[in-house]
Motif scaffolding. Structure first.
Motif, PDB file in Angstrom:
ATOM      1  N   LEU A  15     -14.851   9.872 -14.047  1.00 15.66           N
ATOM      2  CA  LEU A  15     -15.498  10.329 -12.816  1.00 15.66           C
ATOM      3  C   LEU A  15     -16.245  11.644 -13.013  1.00 15.66           C
ATOM      4  CD1 LEU A  15     -12.912   9.336 -10.087  1.00 15.66           C
ATOM      5  CD2 LEU A  15     -14.869   8.071 -10.945  1.00 15.66           C
ATOM      6  N   ASN A  58      -1.784  -0.755 -15.959  1.00 15.74           N
ATOM      7  CA  ASN A  58      -3.119  -0.135 -15.958  1.00 15.74           C
ATOM      8  C   ASN A  58      -3.053   1.271 -16.541  1.00 15.74           C
ATOM      9  OD1 ASN A  58      -5.438  -1.736 -14.512  1.00 15.74           O
ATOM     10  ND2 ASN A  58      -3.538  -2.281 -13.456  1.00 15.74           N
ATOM     11  N   PHE A 104       0.499  -1.244 -11.766  1.00 19.36           N
ATOM     12  CA  PHE A 104      -0.091   0.095 -11.893  1.00 19.36           C
ATOM     13  C   PHE A 104       0.288   0.699 -13.247  1.00 19.36           C
ATOM     14  CE2 PHE A 104      -0.964   0.126  -7.275  1.00 19.36           C
ATOM     15  CZ  PHE A 104      -2.208   0.751  -7.275  1.00 19.36           C
ATOM     16  N   PHE A 121      -5.119   2.979 -19.653  1.00 17.20           N
ATOM     17  CA  PHE A 121      -5.834   4.264 -19.607  1.00 17.20           C
ATOM     18  C   PHE A 121      -5.339   5.191 -20.713  1.00 17.20           C
ATOM     19  CE2 PHE A 121      -6.221   3.631 -14.724  1.00 17.20           C
ATOM     20  CZ  PHE A 121      -7.253   2.745 -14.909  1.00 17.20           C
ATOM     21  N   MET A 159      -9.446   8.247 -16.046  1.00 20.10           N
ATOM     22  CA  MET A 159     -10.198   8.146 -14.791  1.00 20.10           C
ATOM     23  C   MET A 159     -10.879   9.483 -14.467  1.00 20.10           C
ATOM     24  SD  MET A 159     -10.454   5.365 -13.055  1.00 20.10           S
ATOM     25  CE  MET A 159     -10.336   3.901 -14.028  1.00 20.10           C
ATOM     26  N   ARG A 207       0.839  -1.205   0.000  1.00 21.60           N
ATOM     27  CA  ARG A 207       0.000   0.000   0.000  1.00 21.60           C
ATOM     28  C   ARG A 207       0.876   1.258   0.000  1.00 21.60           C
ATOM     29  NH1 ARG A 207      -2.833   0.344   5.140  1.00 21.60           N
ATOM     30  NH2 ARG A 207      -0.916   1.413   5.712  1.00 21.60           N
ATOM     31  N   LYS A 229     -11.609  -6.804   3.208  1.00 18.56           N
ATOM     32  CA  LYS A 229     -10.280  -6.239   2.932  1.00 18.56           C
ATOM     33  C   LYS A 229      -9.345  -6.433   4.131  1.00 18.56           C
ATOM     34  CE  LYS A 229     -11.499  -2.113   1.542  1.00 18.56           C
ATOM     35  NZ  LYS A 229     -11.305  -0.728   1.106  1.00 18.56           N
ATOM     36  N   SER A 235     -12.030  -1.162  -3.198  1.00 17.90           N
ATOM     37  CA  SER A 235     -11.760   0.114  -2.504  1.00 17.90           C
ATOM     38  C   SER A 235     -12.321   1.265  -3.330  1.00 17.90           C
ATOM     39  CB  SER A 235     -10.252   0.281  -2.287  1.00 17.90           C
ATOM     40  OG  SER A 235      -9.729  -0.789  -1.544  1.00 17.90           O
ATOM     41  N   GLY A 236     -11.435   1.950  -4.068  1.00 19.02           N
ATOM     42  CA  GLY A 236     -11.880   3.067  -4.901  1.00 19.02           C
ATOM     43  C   GLY A 236     -12.944   2.643  -5.896  1.00 19.02           C
ATOM     44  N   TYR A 246      -3.743  -8.500  -5.958  1.00 18.61           N
ATOM     45  CA  TYR A 246      -3.915  -7.378  -5.019  1.00 18.61           C
ATOM     46  C   TYR A 246      -4.306  -6.089  -5.759  1.00 18.61           C
ATOM     47  CZ  TYR A 246      -2.288  -3.265  -2.478  1.00 18.61           C
ATOM     48  OH  TYR A 246      -2.209  -2.013  -1.925  1.00 18.61           O
ATOM     49  N   THR A 247      -3.556  -5.737  -6.790  1.00 15.90           N
ATOM     50  CA  THR A 247      -3.756  -4.412  -7.394  1.00 15.90           C
ATOM     51  C   THR A 247      -5.144  -4.281  -8.007  1.00 15.90           C
ATOM     52  OG1 THR A 247      -1.400  -4.371  -7.856  1.00 15.90           O
ATOM     53  CG2 THR A 247      -2.724  -2.688  -8.936  1.00 15.90           C
ATOM     54  N   ARG A 263      -5.885  -8.443   3.866  1.00 16.69           N
ATOM     55  CA  ARG A 263      -4.570  -7.931   4.285  1.00 16.69           C
ATOM     56  C   ARG A 263      -3.899  -8.907   5.255  1.00 16.69           C
ATOM     57  NH1 ARG A 263      -7.564  -2.773   4.602  1.00 16.69           N
ATOM     58  NH2 ARG A 263      -7.040  -1.618   2.706  1.00 16.69           N
ATOM     59  N   GLY A 286      -8.234  -2.939  -5.347  1.00 16.96           N
ATOM     60  CA  GLY A 286      -8.650  -1.662  -5.943  1.00 16.96           C
ATOM     61  C   GLY A 286     -10.152  -1.671  -6.234  1.00 16.96           C
ATOM     62  N   HIS A 299      -0.439   4.889  -7.322  1.00 16.18           N
ATOM     63  CA  HIS A 299      -1.894   4.984  -7.162  1.00 16.18           C
ATOM     64  C   HIS A 299      -2.383   6.395  -7.494  1.00 16.18           C
ATOM     65  CE1 HIS A 299      -5.819   5.302  -5.159  1.00 16.18           C
ATOM     66  NE2 HIS A 299      -5.952   4.059  -5.581  1.00 16.18           N
ATOM     67  N   GLU A 322      -5.124   7.456 -10.256  1.00 15.93           N
ATOM     68  CA  GLU A 322      -6.307   8.272  -9.931  1.00 15.93           C
ATOM     69  C   GLU A 322      -6.370   9.528 -10.793  1.00 15.93           C
ATOM     70  OE1 GLU A 322      -7.867   9.107  -5.764  1.00 15.93           O
ATOM     71  OE2 GLU A 322      -5.849   8.362  -5.384  1.00 15.93           O
TER      72      GLU A 322
HETATM   73  C1  HEM Z   1     -10.173   7.601 -10.017  1.00 16.45           C
HETATM   74  C2  HEM Z   1      -9.720   6.441  -9.750  1.00 16.45           C
HETATM   75  C3  HEM Z   1      -9.466   5.919  -8.365  1.00 16.45           C
HETATM   76  C4  HEM Z   1      -9.917   6.368  -7.169  1.00 16.45           C
HETATM   77  C5  HEM Z   1     -10.824   7.541  -6.882  1.00 16.45           C
HETATM   78  C6  HEM Z   1      -9.366   5.484  -6.150  1.00 16.45           C
HETATM   79  C7  HEM Z   1      -9.578   5.620  -4.810  1.00 16.45           C
HETATM   80  C8  HEM Z   1      -9.110   4.776  -3.844  1.00 16.45           C
HETATM   81  C9  HEM Z   1      -9.327   4.929  -2.418  1.00 16.45           C
HETATM   82  C10 HEM Z   1     -10.129   6.058  -1.784  1.00 16.45           C
HETATM   83  C11 HEM Z   1      -8.714   3.912  -1.806  1.00 16.45           C
HETATM   84  C12 HEM Z   1      -8.633   3.658  -0.304  1.00 16.45           C
HETATM   85  C13 HEM Z   1      -9.845   2.932   0.170  1.00 16.45           C
HETATM   86  C14 HEM Z   1      -9.666   2.315   1.547  1.00 16.45           C
HETATM   87  O1  HEM Z   1      -8.711   2.641   2.263  1.00 16.45           O
HETATM   88  O2  HEM Z   1     -10.470   1.452   1.867  1.00 16.45           O
HETATM   89  C15 HEM Z   1      -8.111   3.086  -2.822  1.00 16.45           C
HETATM   90  C16 HEM Z   1      -7.405   1.958  -2.590  1.00 16.45           C
HETATM   91  C17 HEM Z   1      -6.827   1.187  -3.577  1.00 16.45           C
HETATM   92  N1  HEM Z   1      -6.834   1.442  -4.933  1.00 16.45           N
HETATM   93 FE1  HEM Z   1      -7.667   2.999  -5.834  1.00 16.45          FE
HETATM   94  N2  HEM Z   1      -8.614   4.531  -6.758  1.00 16.45           N
HETATM   95  C18 HEM Z   1      -8.651   4.762  -8.106  1.00 16.45           C
HETATM   96  C19 HEM Z   1      -8.037   4.045  -9.078  1.00 16.45           C
HETATM   97  C20 HEM Z   1      -7.328   2.897  -8.862  1.00 16.45           C
HETATM   98  C21 HEM Z   1      -6.733   2.098  -9.900  1.00 16.45           C
HETATM   99  C22 HEM Z   1      -6.812   2.401 -11.390  1.00 16.45           C
HETATM  100  C23 HEM Z   1      -6.124   1.045  -9.278  1.00 16.45           C
HETATM  101  C24 HEM Z   1      -5.373  -0.107  -9.876  1.00 16.45           C
HETATM  102  C25 HEM Z   1      -5.552  -0.591 -11.060  1.00 16.45           C
HETATM  103  C26 HEM Z   1      -6.350   1.193  -7.854  1.00 16.45           C
HETATM  104  C27 HEM Z   1      -5.892   0.324  -6.884  1.00 16.45           C
HETATM  105  C28 HEM Z   1      -6.113   0.461  -5.539  1.00 16.45           C
HETATM  106  C29 HEM Z   1      -5.633  -0.472  -4.549  1.00 16.45           C
HETATM  107  C30 HEM Z   1      -4.812  -1.725  -4.806  1.00 16.45           C
HETATM  108  C31 HEM Z   1      -6.094  -0.031  -3.315  1.00 16.45           C
HETATM  109  C32 HEM Z   1      -5.875  -0.681  -1.962  1.00 16.45           C
HETATM  110  C33 HEM Z   1      -4.753  -0.027  -1.196  1.00 16.45           C
HETATM  111  C34 HEM Z   1      -4.513  -0.786   0.087  1.00 16.45           C
HETATM  112  O3  HEM Z   1      -5.235  -0.535   1.048  1.00 16.45           O
HETATM  113  O4  HEM Z   1      -3.625  -1.645   0.117  1.00 16.45           O
HETATM  114  N3  HEM Z   1      -7.065   2.320  -7.643  1.00 16.45           N
HETATM  115  N4  HEM Z   1      -8.373   3.640  -4.062  1.00 16.45           N
END
Ligand code: HEM
Length: 216
Positions: A35, A202, A199, A206, A31, A15, A171, A135-136, A127-128, A175, A132, A22, A26
């Motif tokens: 959004l 990905n 990443f 995009f 993206m 993380r 989640k 999450s997001g 994982y990724t 972990r 993801g 990340h 975003e």
């Molecule tokens: C606009 C696009 C994105 C937004 C708004 C976003 C937002 C977020 C947010 C808010 C979290 C934290 C959530 C939490 O702590 O529970 C998160 C975690 C994560 N996101 Fe994104 N994300 C986006 C795109 C992506 C993309 C494209 C990938 C990978 C292909 C990705 C992979 C991850 C991963 C792996 C986590 C987990 C991190 C961890 O706790 O280990 N995200 N994302």
């Protein structure tokens, strides 16, 4: 290779170690456009169509590695997205489906398939994408539903983990499973390096999608 404190849990390592990547994902044009509601149905269908071979590979290799002492610790049929992705693709293309040529998806798939020979690297791919999506991805699904006035989960089933009603405890457990994997320091560093590359793969998807938007 990065030096890693031996007591850093793998979940923290991946993380924190991929924060910059990340943020770049975003902030990618695709993206941001998605959004902001500026991707139309054809553009979103295109996105799903390039993601499709990625999930085909993730889920096929995942099933093959289900009994692997390392990758098998994470594989879970409840996470599988392909059926939901296909339902969404049918929704957005009005049943017509969509075949796309995508060098970025081909490169991504080749990288997933290569992990058969080194299953600890499959962990990075798993994982990724799935963490993801859990999450997001959940926020992305809600924004899409609002932007396009969808009757959830129609069109956004990809973000709806029917078998995982509460992503947060899942989640947390995921972990814990990551942290329990029997990997030494060098192996954990290799997983982190692969996460960063995932990443980037990905990001290349995009970038290709953004190119397609510009051309249409
Ligand atoms: C606009 C696009 C994105 C937004 C708004 C976003 C937002 C977020 C947010 C808010 C979290 C934290 C959530 C939490 O702590 O529970 C998160 C975690 C994560 N996101 Fe994104 N994300 C986006 C795109 C992506 C993309 C494209 C990938 C990978 C292909 C990705 C992979 C991850 C991963 C792996 C986590 C987990 C991190 C961890 O706790 O280990 N995200 N994302």
């Amino acid at each position: 290779m990065t030096t890693i404190a031996p007591d850093t849990p793998l979940s923290t390592l991946v993380r924190d170690g991929s924060k910059a990547e990340h943020e770049a994902a975003e902030g990618s044009s695709f993206m941001s456009e998605l959004l902001a509601g500026r991707i139309d149905a054809a553009g979103y269908a295109h996105y799903l169509a390039v993601l499709r071979p990625v999930y085909v590979a993730l889920e096929a290799v995942g099933r093959e590695l289900a009994d692997d002492p390392i990758a098998g610790g994470l594989v879970d049929p409840d996470l599988e997205r392909l059926a939901a992705l296909d339902a969404d693709l049918a929704f957005w293309t009005k049943g017509a489906g969509l075949a796309v040529i995508s060098p970025a998806a081909d490169a991504y798939v080749a990288r997933i398939e290569a992990t058969r020979a080194d299953p600890k690297l499959f962990v990075a791919h798993h994982y990724t994408r799935y963490l993801g999506d859990l999450s997001g991805g959940q926020a992305i699904g809600r924004i899409l539903a609002r932007t396009y006035a969808l009757e959830q989960p129609q069109g956004v089933q990809f973000y709806d983990f029917v078998a995982i009603p509460k992503p947060k405890p899942y989640k947390d457990d995921y972990r814990a499973r990551l942290d329990a994997l029997p990997l030494d320091e060098a192996e954990r560093a290799a997983v982190l390096a692969e996460v960063k590359d995932v990443f980037a793969l990905n990001g290349a998807l995009f970038a290709e999608l953004t190119e397609a938007l510009v051309r249409t």
